[in-house]
Design an enzyme around this catalytic site. Structure first.
Site, PDB file in Angstrom:
ATOM      1  N   ARG A   1      -8.503   2.384   3.544  1.00  0.00           N
ATOM      2  CA  ARG A   1      -9.632   1.903   4.353  1.00  0.00           C
ATOM      3  C   ARG A   1     -10.979   2.242   3.722  1.00  0.00           C
ATOM      4  O   ARG A   1     -11.970   1.547   3.949  1.00  0.00           O
ATOM      5  CB  ARG A   1      -9.495   2.392   5.790  1.00  0.00           C
ATOM      6  CG  ARG A   1      -8.306   1.736   6.504  1.00  0.00           C
ATOM      7  CD  ARG A   1      -8.015   2.339   7.852  1.00  0.00           C
ATOM      8  NE  ARG A   1      -7.644   3.731   7.811  1.00  0.00           N
ATOM      9  CZ  ARG A   1      -6.419   4.196   7.576  1.00  0.00           C
ATOM     10  NH1 ARG A   1      -5.433   3.354   7.349  1.00  0.00           N
ATOM     11  NH2 ARG A   1      -6.170   5.488   7.563  1.00  0.00           N
TER      12      ARG A   1
ATOM     13  N   GLU B   1      -3.336  15.678   6.982  1.00  0.00           N
ATOM     14  CA  GLU B   1      -3.042  16.044   8.368  1.00  0.00           C
ATOM     15  C   GLU B   1      -1.552  15.834   8.630  1.00  0.00           C
ATOM     16  O   GLU B   1      -0.920  16.562   9.379  1.00  0.00           O
ATOM     17  CB  GLU B   1      -3.882  15.189   9.330  1.00  0.00           C
ATOM     18  CG  GLU B   1      -3.812  15.643  10.769  1.00  0.00           C
ATOM     19  CD  GLU B   1      -4.543  14.699  11.719  1.00  0.00           C
ATOM     20  OE1 GLU B   1      -5.004  13.628  11.290  1.00  0.00           O
ATOM     21  OE2 GLU B   1      -4.630  15.053  12.905  1.00  0.00           O
TER      22      GLU B   1
END
Ligand code: AMP
Length: 179
Positions: free
Chosen positions: A69, A106
């Site tokens: 992105r 994460e």
């Protein structure tokens, strides 16, 4: 009384509201922030890209977008600012020998790579969509330095507060939105 807002602020407010929150994606326990609806809105996209790069005007020679992105934001930012673009890719996708750095995400671990297409000493503005634990940006900074560039700044569309990303990636990060 409600303060009078400029059209740009209205567009930024709408942009923030267009970030979708997807529970349990890509794995249980993760709240995935999906910026695709924001990208689909012309005024929201323009206002967001302008807000991303505004603090760094004149301070960088090239933007570097992080897969995937970050590529979209970097492409738009490069055209607005009139600078070149370096894609920072996930490992194994580049056709020529590349510098690489491994890091923790994460969710899981990852490795990023970039070709040595950076003019030596170029000032680089790093761009990505989400700052979570900060590992990706820390690795991207290291990658840029390994390629002989210097990091002029880091701009993130959405920072997830409370995950300690700034402790790892640098307190000077500019985030347009926070969650
Ligand atoms: P981190 O290295 O933990 O800061 O993770 C940042 C990178 O992982 C960015 O490239 C994001 O696209 C992606 N990412 C991490 N957490 C999320 C999330 N909750 N929603 C969307 N993207 C995320």
């Amino acid at each position: 009384m409600k303060p009078v807002q400029t059209p740009e602020l209205d567009a930024l407010d709408r942009a923030e509201s267009l970030i979708a929150v997807i529970p349990d994606y890509p794995q249980p326990g993760i709240l995935f922030r999906d910026i695709m609806p924001l990208l689909a809105d012309a005024a929201a996209l323009r206002a967001t890209v302008e807000a991303l790069i505004a603090p760094f005007a004149g301070q960088y020679d090239v933007v570097a977008g992080i897969e995937a992105r970050g590529f979209l934001l970097a492409g738009a930012a490069a055209m607005v600012e009139g600078v070149g673009l370096i894609p920072i890719r996930k490992a194994g996708k580049l056709p020529r020998p590349a510098a690489s750095v491994s890091y923790a995400l994460e969710y899981g671990t990852a490795e990023i790579e970039a070709h040595d297409d950076l003019p030596h000493g170029a000032r680089v503005l790093l761009l990505d969509d989400v700052l979570a634990t900060g590992g990706t940006i820390a690795a991207a900074r290291e990658l840029v330095e390994r390629l002989g560039g210097s990091v002029a700044g880091t701009a993130i569309l959405l920072e997830l507060d409370g995950l300690g990303g700034r402790d790892i990636a640098g307190s000077d990060i500019h985030a347009v939105f926070h969650a």
